[in-house]
Design an enzyme around this catalytic site. Structure first.
Site, PDB file in Angstrom:
ATOM      1  N   ASN A   9       0.804  -1.133   0.119  1.00  0.00           N
ATOM      2  CA  ASN A   9       0.156   0.010  -0.100  1.00  0.00           C
ATOM      3  C   ASN A   9       0.870   1.210  -0.133  1.00  0.00           C
ATOM      4  OD1 ASN A   9      -1.909   2.205   0.529  1.00  0.00           O
ATOM      5  ND2 ASN A   9      -2.502   1.365   2.710  1.00  0.00           N
ATOM      6  N   LYS A  11       0.008   4.083  -0.400  1.00  0.00           N
ATOM      7  CA  LYS A  11      -0.611   5.390   0.294  1.00  0.00           C
ATOM      8  C   LYS A  11      -0.254   6.551  -0.493  1.00  0.00           C
ATOM      9  CE  LYS A  11      -0.406   3.412   4.678  1.00  0.00           C
ATOM     10  NZ  LYS A  11      -0.051   3.228   6.046  1.00  0.00           N
ATOM     11  N   HIS A  96      -9.506   1.143   5.261  1.00  0.00           N
ATOM     12  CA  HIS A  96      -8.410   1.286   6.073  1.00  0.00           C
ATOM     13  C   HIS A  96      -8.468   2.439   7.131  1.00  0.00           C
ATOM     14  CE1 HIS A  96      -3.940   2.677   6.505  1.00  0.00           C
ATOM     15  NE2 HIS A  96      -3.836   1.427   6.058  1.00  0.00           N
ATOM     16  N   GLU A  98      -6.919   4.791   8.094  1.00  0.00           N
ATOM     17  CA  GLU A  98      -6.595   6.339   7.672  1.00  0.00           C
ATOM     18  C   GLU A  98      -7.761   6.916   7.129  1.00  0.00           C
ATOM     19  OE1 GLU A  98      -3.094   5.713   5.437  1.00  0.00           O
ATOM     20  OE2 GLU A  98      -1.996   5.150   7.386  1.00  0.00           O
ATOM     21  N   GLU A 168      -5.010  -4.700  10.855  1.00  0.00           N
ATOM     22  CA  GLU A 168      -4.055  -3.703  10.943  1.00  0.00           C
ATOM     23  C   GLU A 168      -4.614  -2.950  12.430  1.00  0.00           C
ATOM     24  OE1 GLU A 168      -2.179  -2.342   7.008  1.00  0.00           O
ATOM     25  OE2 GLU A 168      -3.905  -1.197   7.469  1.00  0.00           O
ATOM     26  N   GLY A 174       2.714   2.448  10.710  1.00  0.00           N
ATOM     27  CA  GLY A 174       3.909   3.408  10.992  1.00  0.00           C
ATOM     28  C   GLY A 174       4.559   3.772  12.203  1.00  0.00           C
ATOM     29  N   SER A 214       3.529  -1.763  10.598  1.00  0.00           N
ATOM     30  CA  SER A 214       5.197  -2.051  10.653  1.00  0.00           C
ATOM     31  C   SER A 214       5.838  -3.198  10.197  1.00  0.00           C
ATOM     32  CB  SER A 214       5.412  -1.503  12.262  1.00  0.00           C
ATOM     33  OG  SER A 214       4.980  -0.503  12.591  1.00  0.00           O
TER      34      SER A 214
HETATM   35  P1  13P Z   1       2.954   0.644   7.607  1.00  0.00           P
HETATM   36  O1  13P Z   1       3.548  -0.864   7.178  1.00  0.00           O
HETATM   37  O2  13P Z   1       3.972   1.753   7.262  1.00  0.00           O
HETATM   38  O3  13P Z   1       3.034   0.432   9.218  1.00  0.00           O
HETATM   39  O4  13P Z   1       1.871   0.807   7.146  1.00  0.00           O
HETATM   40  C1  13P Z   1       0.849  -0.155   7.357  1.00  0.00           C
HETATM   41  C2  13P Z   1      -0.527   0.008   6.345  1.00  0.00           C
HETATM   42  O5  13P Z   1      -1.163   0.741   6.973  1.00  0.00           O
HETATM   43  C3  13P Z   1      -0.717  -0.669   5.330  1.00  0.00           C
HETATM   44  O6  13P Z   1      -1.979  -0.418   4.873  1.00  0.00           O
END
Ligand code: 13P
Length: 255
Positions: A9, A11, A96, A98, A168, A174, A214
């Site tokens: 992903n 983003k 997601h 976010e 997640e 992150g 992560s």
């Molecule tokens: P990270 O791998 O940067 O923690 O992000 C995970 C994520 O949100 C994947 O959709």
């Protein structure tokens, strides 16, 4: 029966040149030495058309990071699942954290997106996960069960076979701190039990449950070995070939 799946992903990262060069490096590496895991790339929406051309002859599939629930209409700024299918997407990430937290998407909106994705022959990757406060209050299972119950309530029994679920935990996204294998196995087990209760055992068995948060080369081997983990949803580490390729390969050594 469930083959491993790794999803990158990306983003809101990458110009066309950057995205194309990253995808090119990954495709080249996998052509040299194929991986056991299927690979899905979710670039920013601006790069979907170009990336589709680039990976057309590879084993890599394309995902969008979001979609609307209508096929067309007066929804300024939105992209429909019909349009995503039209430009070669096979998957779409839905719900997601976010999108839920920054853009205030509700469970109800996510439910509509899921149905719309399936209607348009896209495979939704449904994300669920709890906040740190919810985990500390012992509410992780409750929150995830609610997210699943509402998101999946409109799906027909067999439709669940076309869905991937990604756990997640928000506190792991992150932050550099992944969830522990024990925590992941517990939640993934709960997810599978929920799916079996709602859609029947044989349908539930086919759904891949991915872990995200992560994921990086340093922890991907352990995560791949973790019971109930069928794949990984990778953010930051998927933005560089040097870190993403070892993660994609983590399923190659066992299973
Ligand atoms: P990270 O791998 O940067 O923690 O992000 C995970 C994520 O949100 C994947 O959709």
């Amino acid at each position: 029966m469930r083959s491993p799946l790794v999803v990158g992903n990306w983003k809101m990262n990458g110009t066309l040149v950057e995205v194309s060069s990253l995808a090119g490096a990954i495709a080249k590496e996998l052509k040299k030495k194929p991986s056991k895991a299927s690979l899905v790339l979710a670039p920013p929406a601006t790069a979907l058309v170009q990336l589709n051309q680039k990976i057309r002859r590879s084993e890599i599939s394309l995902a969008a990071q979001n979609c609307h629930w209508q096929d067309s209409g007066a929804f300024t700024g939105e992209v429909s699942p019909l349009m995503l299918r039209d430009i070669g997407c096979m998957y779409v990430i839905v719900g997601h954290s976010e999108r839920r937290h920054i853009f205030h998407e509700t469970d109800e909106m996510i439910a509509k997106k899921l149905v719309a994705a399936i209607r348009n022959k896209l495979r939704p990757i449904l994300c669920v996960g709890e906040t740190l406060a919810e985990r500390e209050d012992g509410l992780a299972t409750k929150v995830i069960t609610r997210q699943l119950r509402i998101a999946l309530k409109q799906l027909a029994r067999n439709d669940i076979r076309n869905v991937e679920v990604a756990y997640e935990p928000i506190w792991a996204i992150g932050t550099g701190h992944n969830a522990e294998p024990k925590q992941i196995t517990e939640i993934h087990g709960r997810i599978r039990r929920f799916l079996a209760d709602s859609f029947g055992q044989s349908n539930a068995k086919r759904v891949r449950v991915l872990y995200g948060g992560s994921v990086k080369p340093e922890n991907s081997n352990d995560l791949a070995k973790t019971s109930e983990v069928d794949g990984l949803l990778v953010g930051g580490a998927s933005l560089k070939a040097e870190t993403f390729i070892p993660v994609i390969r983590c399923f190659d050594s066992h299973g």
